[in-house]
Design an enzyme around this catalytic site. Structure first.
Site, PDB file in Angstrom:
ATOM      1  CD  GLU A 100      -1.867  -2.316   1.120  1.00 33.72           C
ATOM      2  OE1 GLU A 100      -0.735  -2.684   1.494  1.00 33.72           O
ATOM      3  OE2 GLU A 100      -2.753  -3.104   0.766  1.00 33.72           O
ATOM      4  CG  HIS A 169     -10.572  -7.290   7.578  1.00 34.14           C
ATOM      5  ND1 HIS A 169      -9.724  -7.901   8.447  1.00 34.14           N
ATOM      6  CD2 HIS A 169     -10.116  -7.604   6.343  1.00 34.14           C
ATOM      7  CE1 HIS A 169      -8.783  -8.559   7.782  1.00 34.14           C
ATOM      8  NE2 HIS A 169      -9.002  -8.396   6.502  1.00 34.14           N
TER       9      HIS A 169
END
Lengths: 377, 398
Positions: A100, A169
């Site tokens: 990322e 998440h």
């Protein structure tokens, strides 16, 4: 009807022909109008809406390109980029290695140069590994370079809770990004929101954080003909009043808008008319719409999925205190997620997130109706 | 026969039944490319080192300018006239020679010790001074602390403090050049310490996968503030990491201007023609302190610093070569040094006297267009200043 005219025309001569011609045209027009209504009733899932925007914007502007994990061959981790690799090729739809920090930095570098990247995070939880680039390399750069380097980048992906995916998440980052000057933060709810706001984000010269919601991707909404047009754009920084009301204002964003609307239905049956505001934009926050609504209803309930401390509701509450204190007839209530990392077990997860009943009870409380305080399991 | 071939994702690979670990170090360290010896004499005739008189004199004068500018700005900080400074002492050859080998179309993403590259490209001493003083003609509008230079017209991206972030950004910019099919590359600079950042790994790995035309230029100067390279990594410097990413690499003597020049020239050609990244590790020594906030005598010996400052000085070494070619002499040396010294002192005086940026620069450029909330804040601030003039200094313009 046309067949009757044809028989008559055949019998009559030139006048009849003209008449039938005119009638045929007006019928065609009527059919078009009828089709227009059908188009207005066209439905689209949020996923389809986002996909259509990426398709249209990439077709219109060769500088726009999509980058992220699984966006190409896999058609997108949530299939939002379905078909795009096939249509635009690997130069415009870039499958990235798992980093990322890497691909966010690359996107920012490309934006510095003048391209218009759309960087997809599989979820915004993973964007934490890139937050330095989002904040220090993207958000602050136009300011720190004195306008020499602009960063026309969009960071998008699912945000907030899904279903049974656990703490790493399920985090909602609206308040995180909302606090940072230099960023714009958008939170679509419906398919029309998704279309209009993503187009606005891609066309905007500033870095935009676009917070989607995994559970909303499959939700179907009617979309107007206007929204289907490729030039459709919604203004950044304007909230939408989803349902008008006069007794209490409920602000919400993303998935919580749906819950708030359902709560409003229930409240209506009990004689409470709730005005539901879909924020659409966390930064800039549409303070004037919210304040105008509270000045009308005199009561406010803010709803969000995220953690309570330093949340979006805290900011909205303070805005009301600053600008509309005298109009309040009751203290402001905020409905938020529980102050715990999201648990996995379904019953625990349910208790950690706002439910429709929580919103209904809060609205009743600010209306001074008697109601039990705590949530029941 | 021991060696047979197996098919795996990633290609065919021979296999062996003899278990052998690859050593953590090779017996010999990767050798270092140099053209000039310590006395400024060309070791071997090498066409790639061909630098003509005009270029050599510009390189030398810029190296001297950089040296003097650094010294005087450093002193200005010590005198309290600017808040911070960071010198490139000992790395003049790296700065100037690498810049000389690039063209103005090549995009430079610096770390923060590459002001010489900007100097080469035409940024004036006055422009440097303006940024350090954060005055109203500073291109940065007083937004950044000193040495955070940036200039669009010189293709030099604004310096950003976090270490290593420029590496993946460089790949992004290079990817854009690639999409535009431009005959140019990106040069990203970083130090030995910067290679520990995750962004180094991401940047190099990505550049190789995307086949991006980037020159990754590592200034291995031995120190990351007080952290010696032995505490930074255990590999044989940075050059050996290139192959780990599938990147062609070279180690050069960073204090040899001609070696740096040739290596960067060659790297640039390969980067653009082959569309590939190149890694250059330039070995050198950070003669100065990390910055004005550091006193390096606290963690290294004065003798070590003096040794590198005097015997291994890259400016003197190049000067000997230039003089040997009869392109320079003592008289010009004295003139140059005086001239530059005066220029720098004047630039500082001018920058110091210049007004600071106006209040309106406080709120602009947060976004492309001024949003209403900031417009309101600015009006509120102006009103407050009008109501309480005693609380606001007169020399700050509104």
């Amino acid at each position: 009807m046309l067949s009757i005219l044809r028989r008559r025309a055949a019998a009559g001569g030139s006048d009849a022909v003209l008449l039938s011609e005119r009638l045929r045209k007006s019928c065609a027009a009527a059919m078009m109008r009828f089709q227009g209504y059908t188009t207005a009733a066209k439905e689209m899932t949020v996923r389809e809406a986002l996909n259509s925007v990426l398709d249209e914007e990439m077709s219109a502007d060769p500088r726009v390109f999509l980058m992220g994990e699984e966006v190409g061959e896999y058609q997108g981790a949530y299939k939002v980029s379905k078909g795009l690799l096939q249509k635009f090729g690997p130069e415009r739809v870039v499958d990235t290695p798992i980093t990322e920090a890497g691909f966010t930095g690359i996107g920012v570098g490309a934006a510095y140069y003048g391209l218009r990247p759309v960087v997809e995070f599989m979820t915004f939880n993973f964007a934490m590994q890139a937050i330095d680039h989002i904040i220090n390399s993207a958000a602050k750069t136009n300011y720190m370079s004195a306008g020499n380097i602009s960063v026309p980048i969009v960071f998008r992906g699912p945000n907030g809770a899904a279903a049974g995916v656990g703490a790493q998440h399920s985090h909602c980052y609206a308040a995180w990004y909302g606090s940072c000057p230099g960023l714009k933060v958008l939170v679509p709810y419906s398919s029309e929101d998704a279309r209009g706001l993503l187009k606005a984000a891609i066309r905007d010269p500033d870095p935009v954080v676009f917070l989607e919601n995994e559970l909303m991707y499959g939700e179907r909404f009617p979309v107007s003909a206007e929204a289907l047009d490729s030039s459709f754009c919604l203004p950044i920084g304007k909230a939408k009043i989803e349902r008008e009301g006069k007794d209490v204002t409920i602000t919400a964003f993303s998935k919580m808008v749906g819950l708030s609307l359902e709560a409003a239905e229930i409240l209506a049956k009990e004689g409470i008319s709730a005005e539901v505001i879909n924020l659409r934009s966390i930064r800039p926050l549409d303070r004037s719409t919210i304040n105008a609504s509270v000045r009308k209803t005199n009561r406010l309930v803010t709803v969000e999925e995220g953690f309570p401390q330093h949340g979006v509701g805290a900011e909205i509450g303070m805005s009301i205190v600053e600008d509309s204190f005298g109009y309040l007839d009751a203290p402001i209530e905020r409905i938020t997620g529980a102050d715990v990392p999201m648990p996995y077990a379904a019953n625990l997860e349910r208790m950690a997130l706002p439910q429709i009943e929580d919103i209904v009870r809060a609205a009743k409380r600010v209306c001074y109706r008697s109601v039990p305080m705590a949530a029941t399991a | 026969m021991d060696l047979q071939v197996l098919d795996f994702p990633g290609g065919k690979v021979a296999f062996t039944s003899k278990m052998q670990f690859i050593s953590e170090t090779s017996e010999k360290r990767v050798p270092c490319y140099r053209v000039l010896d310590d006395y400024g004499q060309q070791i071997e005739y090498d066409c790639s080192a061909q630098v003509n008189e005009e270029l050599a004199v510009k390189m030398y004068t810029d190296m001297v300018t950089l040296q003097i500018m650094d010294a005087i700005f450093y002193e200005a900080q010590r005198q309290g006239r600017i808040s911070f400074y960071l010198t490139s002492m000992g790395e003049e050859a790296i700065n100037i020679a690498s810049a000389a080998a690039l063209t103005n179309d090549d995009i430079v993403l610096p770390q923060y010790r590459e002001q010489g590259v900007l100097l080469w490209r035409g940024f004036t001493v006055q422009e440097f001074a303006n940024q350090c003083f954060g005055n109203k003609v500073d291109y940065g509008k007083g937004r950044q602390m000193p040495i955070h230079y940036g200039s669009n017209k010189h293709n030099y991206f604004t310096v950003s403090s976090p270490i290593g972030t420029q590496l993946p950004q460089a790949v992004g910019a290079a990817y854009s050049l690639k999409m535009d099919k431009k005959s140019a590359c990106v040069a990203a600079y970083f130090g030995d310490g910067g290679t520990s950042e995750g962004d180094f790994h991401a940047g190099l790995n990505f550049a190789a996968v995307m086949e991006a035309p980037v020159i990754f230029f590592c200034r291995n100067n031995g120190w990351a503030i007080s952290t010696h390279t032995r505490e930074q990594f255990r590999s044989d410097g940075i050059v050996v990491r290139g192959q780990a990413y599938g990147i062609r690499s070279i180690r050069v003597d960073g204090n040899d201007a001609l070696a740096v020049y040739s290596a960067v020239r060659e790297a640039r050609e390969m980067a653009i023609k082959d569309q590939r990244p190149i890694l250059i590790e330039a070995l050198t020594y950070r003669v100065g302190h990390h910055s004005t906030s550091d006193d390096s005598t606290k963690y290294r010996s004065m003798d070590e610093i003096e040794y590198w400052k005097m015997s291994r000085n890259p400016v003197n070494r190049f000067r000997k070569w230039v003089e040997r070619n009869m392109w320079w002499d003592d008289k010009r040396e004295v003139e140059l040094r005086n001239d530059i010294r005066n220029q720098v002192l004047r630039a500082i005086q001018t920058a110091e006297k210049c007004e600071k940026p106006p209040l309106s620069d406080l709120f602009r450029d947060v976004y492309d267009t001024l949003p209403s909330n900031l417009h309101e804040q600015e009006s509120q601030l102006r009103e407050t200043i009008k109501s309480y003039p005693k609380d606001y200094p007169l020399d700050v313009p509104v």
